[in-house]
Design an enzyme around this catalytic site. Structure first.
Site, short mmCIF file in Angstrom:
data_model
loop_
_atom_site.label_atom_id
_atom_site.label_comp_id
_atom_site.label_asym_id
_atom_site.label_seq_id
_atom_site.Cartn_x
_atom_site.Cartn_y
_atom_site.Cartn_z
CB SER A 128 88.46 -112.90 -86.43
OG SER A 128 88.61 -112.28 -87.70
CE LYS A 182 90.05 -116.07 -86.93
NZ LYS A 182 91.40 -116.27 -87.23
CG HIS A 185 86.24 -115.80 -89.50
ND1 HIS A 185 87.53 -115.45 -89.87
CD2 HIS A 185 85.57 -114.62 -89.39
CE1 HIS A 185 87.63 -114.14 -89.98
NE2 HIS A 185 86.45 -113.61 -89.70
CG ASN A 186 90.83 -117.59 -90.61
OD1 ASN A 186 90.09 -116.84 -89.99
ND2 ASN A 186 92.13 -117.62 -90.40
CD GLU A 189 90.54 -113.85 -93.30
OE1 GLU A 189 90.06 -113.77 -92.14
OE2 GLU A 189 91.76 -113.98 -93.50
C1 6PG Z 1 91.61 -112.86 -88.75
C2 6PG Z 1 92.52 -113.38 -89.81
C3 6PG Z 1 93.82 -113.79 -89.21
C4 6PG Z 1 94.92 -113.93 -90.23
C5 6PG Z 1 94.67 -114.99 -91.22
C6 6PG Z 1 95.53 -114.83 -92.43
O1 6PG Z 1 90.51 -113.38 -88.69
O2 6PG Z 1 91.99 -111.95 -88.05
O3 6PG Z 1 91.94 -114.49 -90.41
O4 6PG Z 1 93.59 -114.91 -88.42
O5 6PG Z 1 95.09 -112.73 -90.87
O6 6PG Z 1 94.94 -116.20 -90.59
O7 6PG Z 1 95.55 -116.03 -93.03
P1 6PG Z 1 96.41 -116.36 -94.30
O8 6PG Z 1 97.81 -115.90 -94.01
O9 6PG Z 1 96.29 -117.83 -94.40
O10 6PG Z 1 95.78 -115.59 -95.41
#
Ligand code: 6PG
Length: 492
Positions: A128, A182, A185-186, A189
Site C-alpha cells: 500500500s 491488504k 486495509h482497502n 480506506e
Molecule cells: C493502496 C491503495 C491502492 C489503490 C486502491 C484504489 O493501498 O495503495 O489502496 O491499492 O489505490 O486499490 O482502489 P479503488 O480504485 O477501488 O478506490
C-alpha cells in the site's frame, strides 16, 4: 553477477518497486512483456542502482541468485496465473514467487497450495502507498510460508516505509493472509474516505462552508487526533481551484466514485465471515449509489425531500457545529477500524491464521494510504508488535481487547464524542443529507451496547413461518411454538 531479486511487470508500480530495491543496494533483474518499458526504466533511472535488463522470463530467472526471488507485478487475476505458469518449470525447490498486486486472497491461497506441492514458496504481499509509496517506502503485508520470510523479509523490510525506525513490514500469516489484510486495509480506506466525504458534505450543505474555507478546517484537523494522510490530502484537494473555470476543483469533478474491487471484496468477505462490517460495506454502497447516474437524475425529479428548513448554524454556532462534525468523523472512523480489525479476528479463526492485530496496526502507521497517528495508539492498545514476527522489541499479544472500542483510550474518546456524534447524525437526517457511514457506525455502536435487541422478534417470526426454533433466555434448550396449533411450546 546475479540479481538479488527479479521484477516482472514494469508498469508504474512494478517499476517503482524495482527502483526502490535498487536504491536500497539490491541488484534487480528486470522483465516486462514488451521490452520498451524495461529499456525506458534503465534509460531514465539506471543510475539509481544496479539493474540487469532481460528480454524473456527465462533470462530473468537465469540471472537470479539462489534462492531465486521473482516479484510479479501484473494485473490481478488471470495475468498472475499466466506468469506463474510460465515461471514454475524454470524454478527449483526453495525459490520464491512473490505476487505484489492486489490479488484476491482466495487466489493467493490456491496459488500457494499449488506451488507448495512443487516445493516452491508463493508469497502474496499486500503493498500500500500508491505509486509514491512503491518508490519511497510502502507499507508491506507479506503472507505465505513463514520460512520464506527469512530469505525475503530483509529485502522487503529495507524497501518499506519506516515508522520511528520500525519497518512497516512484518510477516502477517500463512498463505493468503497478507492479501487478506491488504484487502481489509482497502475496506477501511473506503470507509475513511467516505466519512471525510460526509463531513465535507455536512460542512457545506448544513454549515454553508465553501471548499476553500474547508481546506483550512481540514488542515487544522490534521493537528488533532484525526491527523492522517487522507485528512492532509483532503485539505489539498478542497483548496485546489480549477484553472479553466476558476471554480473549486471539487465542483468540477463528476460526483461518481470509481472502484477497482477491493472494497467490494471486503464487504463480501465480511458477509461470508458473519462479521458486522456495516460501516465499511456502506462506504462501498455509497460509491455504487453515486455511480447510478440515471436513477439519481430521475430521483431528483421524482422523490420528495420531506425536510423542514434546517437553519444553517450562525457564527458562534458554526464553530460548535464544525467541532461536532469533527468528533462524529473521529468516532465513525474509529468504528470502521474496529469493524475491520474484528473481521481480521474472524478470518484468523476461519483460515487458521495467527494474525496479530498489534503488528498489523503497526504496519499501517506509515507508507500506506490509511496511515494515521491513530494507528500508533491502536497498535499500543493491542499490545504492540509481536516480536516473533519482527526482531524489534515489543510486547506479547496477551491481554488484547476483544474489540477496539473496548480499549480504555478509545472507549473514553467515543464516550466524549458521543453527544456530538448523535447531534450530527440527527441534523443530517433532518436536513436530508445522506450520512451512510456516520449513521451506520453509530448504529453498530448502539447495537453492541444495547441490552436487548429486536433479534428476539426476528427469531419469533422465523419460528412462526418456518419452525426455525428459538432459544429461551431463562433456560437451556431449543424451542418451537405450535403457532398453527394450540400455541403451546415444545422442546425441539
Ligand atoms: C493502496 C491503495 C491502492 C489503490 C486502491 C484504489 O493501498 O495503495 O489502496 O491499492 O489505490 O486499490 O482502489 P479503488 O480504485 O477501488 O478506490
Amino acid at each position: 553477477m546475479k540479481a538479488d531479486i527479479g521484477v516482472t511487470g514494469l508498469a508504474v508500480m512494478g517499476a517503482n518497486l524495482a527502483r526502490n530495491f535498487a536504491r536500497n543496494g539490491y541488484t534487480v533483474a528486470l522483465h516486462n512483456r514488451s521490452r520498451a518499458r524495461t529499456d525506458a526504466l534503465v534509460a531514465e533511472h539506471g543510475n539509481e542502482g544496479t539493474f540487469i535488463p532481460t528480454e524473456t522470463l527465462t533470462q530473468l530467472v537465469e540471472n537470479l541468485a539462489v534462492p531465486r526471488r521473482v516479484l510479479i507485478m501484473v494485473k490481478a487475476g488471470q495475468p498472475v496465473d499466466d506468469v506463474i505458469d510460465q515461471l514454475v518449470p524454470m524454478l527449483a525447490p526453495g525459490d520464491i514467487v512473490i505476487d505484489a498486486g492486489n490479488s484476491h486472497y482466495e487466489d493467493t491461497r490456491r496459488r500457494e497450495a499449488a506451488l507448495a506441492a512443487k516445493d516452491l514458496h508463493f508469497v502474496g504481499i499486500g503493498v500500500s502507498g500508491g505509486e509514491e509509496g512503491a518508490l519511497n517506502g510502502p507499507a508491506i503485508m507479506p503472507g505465505g510460508p513463514k520460512e520464506s520470510y527469512e530469505a525475503l523479509g530483509p529485502l522487503l523490510e529495507d524497501i518499506s516505509a519506516h515508522y520511528e525506525g520500525d519497518p512497516c513490514c512484518a510477516w502477517i500469516g500463512t498463505d493468503g493472509a497478507g492479501h487478506f489484510v491488504k484487502m481489509v486495509h482497502n475496506g477501511i480506506e473506503y470507509a475513511d474516505m467516505q466519512v471525510i466525504g460526509e463531513a465535507y458534505d455536512l460542512l457545506r450543505s448544513v454549515g454553508g462552508i465553501e471548499p476553500a474555507d474547508q481546506a483550512g478546517i481540514f488542515r487544522s484537523w490534521n493537528s488533532t487526533d484525526l491527523a492522517s494522510y487522507l485528512i492532509e490530502i483532503t485539505a489539498e484537494v478542497l483548496g485546489h481551484v480549477d484553472a479553466q473555470t476558476g471554480k473549486p476543483l471539487v465542483d468540477v469533478i463528476v460526483d461518481q466514485a470509481g472502484q477497482k474491487g477491493t472494497g467490494r471484496w471486503t464487504a463480501i468477505s465480511g458477509l461470508d465471515l458473519g462479521s458486522p462490517i456495516g460501516a465499511i460495506a456502506e462506504s462501498v454502497f455509497a460509491r455504487s449509489l453515486s455511480s447510478q447516474s440515471e436513477i439519481r437524475a430521475t430521483a431528483q425529479q421524482m422523490l420528495a425531500a420531506g425536510t423542514g428548513s434546517v437553519p444553517a448554524p450562525q457564527d458562534a454556532d458554526r464553530d460548535a457545529f464544525v467541532e461536532d462534525v469533527r468528533l462524529a468523523l473521529y468516532a465513525s472512523k474509529l468504528v470502521s477500524y474496529a469493524q475491520g480489525l474484528d473481521m481480521l479476528t474472524a478470518a484468523a479463526a476461519e483460515y487458521g491464521w495467527s494474525l496479530d492485530l498489534g503488528t498489523i496496526a503497526s504496519l499501517w502507521r506509515d507508507g500506506c494510504i490509511i496511515r494515521a497517528d491513530l494507528l500508533d495508539v491502536i497498535m499500543k492498545a493491542f499490545g504492540g508488535r509481536d516480536t516473533s514476527r519482527h526482531p524489534e522489541p515489543g510486547t506479547t499479544a496477551e491481554g488484547q481487547p476483544s474489540n477496539l472500542l473496548f480499549a480504555p483510550e478509545f472507549r473514553d474518546a467515543i464516550a466524549a464524542a458521543l453527544p456530538a456524534w448523535r447531534r450530527v447524525v440527527a441534523t443530517a437526517v433532518a436536513a436530508g443529507v445522506p450520512v451512510p457511514v456516520f449513521s451506520s457506525a453509530l448504529s453498530y455502536y448502539d447495537g453492541l451496547r444495547r441490552d436487548r435487541l429486536p433479534a428476539a422478534l426476528t427469531q419469533g417470526l422465523r419460528d412462526y413461518f418456518g419452525a426455525h426454533t428459538y432459544r429461551r433466555a431463562d433456560r437451556e434448550g431449543t424451542f418451537h411454538t405450535l403457532w398453527s396449533g394450540d400455541r403451546s411450546e415444545i422442546e425441539a
